[in-house]
Structure formats: C-alpha cells, structure tokens
Scaffold this active site. Structure first.
Site, mmCIF file in Angstrom:
data_model
loop_
_atom_site.group_PDB
_atom_site.id
_atom_site.type_symbol
_atom_site.label_atom_id
_atom_site.label_comp_id
_atom_site.label_asym_id
_atom_site.label_seq_id
_atom_site.Cartn_x
_atom_site.Cartn_y
_atom_site.Cartn_z
ATOM 1 N N GLU A 62 20.402 -28.814 5.262
ATOM 2 C CA GLU A 62 20.598 -28.650 6.530
ATOM 3 C C GLU A 62 19.317 -28.366 7.449
ATOM 4 O O GLU A 62 19.317 -28.309 8.719
ATOM 5 C CB GLU A 62 21.578 -27.607 6.751
ATOM 6 C CG GLU A 62 23.174 -27.909 6.493
ATOM 7 C CD GLU A 62 23.191 -28.031 4.850
ATOM 8 O OE1 GLU A 62 24.084 -28.884 4.388
ATOM 9 O OE2 GLU A 62 22.765 -27.161 4.168
ATOM 10 N N ILE B 208 16.255 -24.698 -7.151
ATOM 11 C CA ILE B 208 15.904 -24.558 -8.509
ATOM 12 C C ILE B 208 16.557 -25.637 -9.407
ATOM 13 O O ILE B 208 17.906 -25.695 -9.045
ATOM 14 C CB ILE B 208 16.306 -23.092 -8.919
ATOM 15 C CG1 ILE B 208 15.351 -22.334 -8.446
ATOM 16 C CG2 ILE B 208 15.748 -22.960 -10.441
ATOM 17 C CD1 ILE B 208 15.576 -20.639 -8.554
ATOM 18 N N HIS C 63 22.319 -33.087 -8.721
ATOM 19 C CA HIS C 63 22.325 -32.389 -7.386
ATOM 20 C C HIS C 63 20.914 -31.967 -6.994
ATOM 21 O O HIS C 63 20.734 -32.164 -5.736
ATOM 22 C CB HIS C 63 23.365 -31.428 -7.215
ATOM 23 C CG HIS C 63 23.576 -30.885 -5.737
ATOM 24 N ND1 HIS C 63 23.912 -31.599 -4.931
ATOM 25 C CD2 HIS C 63 23.239 -29.762 -5.395
ATOM 26 C CE1 HIS C 63 23.953 -30.875 -3.738
ATOM 27 N NE2 HIS C 63 23.330 -29.742 -4.007
#
Length: 181
Positions: free
Chosen positions: A59, A83, A89
């Site tokens: 975002e 991390i 992802h």
C-alpha cells in the site's frame, strides 16, 4: 576487510522542503527505528515532514500516489520491512512494492525507498537501527537529493526550449485577454 560505503554530502535547500513519510508498520519496532532515522535526516536538512501509516508494503506506493494527487509534498520517504517467510508472498510484496515506487519515481516523484527486504529479523534490526546502518535516514537522504535535483533542473527550464502546442494556445489566449501579462 569490509568495504566502506560512500554517502553524498547532505542536500541543502534555500527554500523550505516538506516530505511525507509513508510507513508500513507491520514490524512496529523496525518501523519505529526507520522512522526515527528518516525524521532526523529530514530535520538535519532543515526540512519538515508528515507521517502516515498504511497496512503493508504493497500500500505504500498507492498512498504516495494519492498524496501526490491530493497534497503538496516535495518528496516522499517509503518505509517498511518485508522478512522472507515460507511462501512466495515475500517475492510478490518485495517486487510489487519496489516496482510501484519505481514507476512513481519515473513519473517525476522524488521518493527514497527504505522498504527493507531481508531474509531474517536480525538483518532487519541492524539495517533499521539509527546507530547502525540507518536505512531510514538513507531513504530520506535519497528523497532529499532528488528534490534538490528537481529544484536545480526545474528552475533552468523556464524560458528554455519549446512550448507545447496546447500551452502555446493557452498562453496566446491569456495574452490576448490581458495585454499586460
């Protein structure tokens, strides 16, 4: 022997400069250190800042784009930390947040990218720590240097080169309507 990194001298300004720090505080302690470094660097350059938080690194570019359209900041500092986990992802977040920031930069926005992309928490902690690698300050310094370049080059464009056709017609209309312009 470890390499010594080179940093440009601090940017300086003859007119006020205001930056927006956009941070994704998923790892609050890491984000707080990045913010502290960024604020200190902006203030050391005589600048001011505002701060907004967003849900995640994806975002950050969107928030910067919104601020650019609806506000009046000279530049932006993108902060956060991603991390590596057990899924892909990580790659999506790293690549897409970086791509979004790069695309905004190529449109002329002055953005310092301080979104950490690391393998583990220990790497993030040392990079975010203002007493260690201080990547928050580095991102703020990058934005400040881009603002300085924009001001340097932006001033020299007035009266140089050609006037785009639409602007030429507008200017001609203004001159006709107001001969003193």
């Amino acid at each position: 022997m470890a390499e010594k990194e080179y940093s440009l001298p601090r940017a300086s300004f003859d007119k006020p400069v205001k930056l927006l720090i956009v941070v994704a505080p998923f790892y609050r302690d890491i984000a707080d250190n990045l913010i502290a470094g960024a604020k200190a660097e902006i203030e050391a350059s005589g600048g001011t800042w505002d701060l907004v938080e967003v849900p995640g690194a994806l975002e950050v570019p969107t928030a910067i784009g919104i601020a650019e359209r609806l506000s009046n900041f000279d530049g932006y500092v993108a902060l956060g930390c991603v991390i590596r986990g057990e899924t892909t992802h990580y790659e999506t977040v790293c690549n897409d947040s970086s791509r979004g920031i790069t695309m905004l930069g190529l449109q002329g926005l002055c953005i310092g990218n301080g979104i950490l992309t690391v393998e583990n928490r220990a790497q993030a902690e040392v990079r975010a720590d203002p007493a260690a690698m201080n990547k928050g300050a580095g991102a703020a310094a990058a934005a400040l240097h881009l603002i300085a370049l924009t001001r340097k080059w932006g001033a020299s464009r007035k009266g140089v080169g050609f006037i785009p056709e639409a602007q030429e017609y507008k200017l001609a209309g203004e001159l006709k309507d107001n001969p003193k312009a």
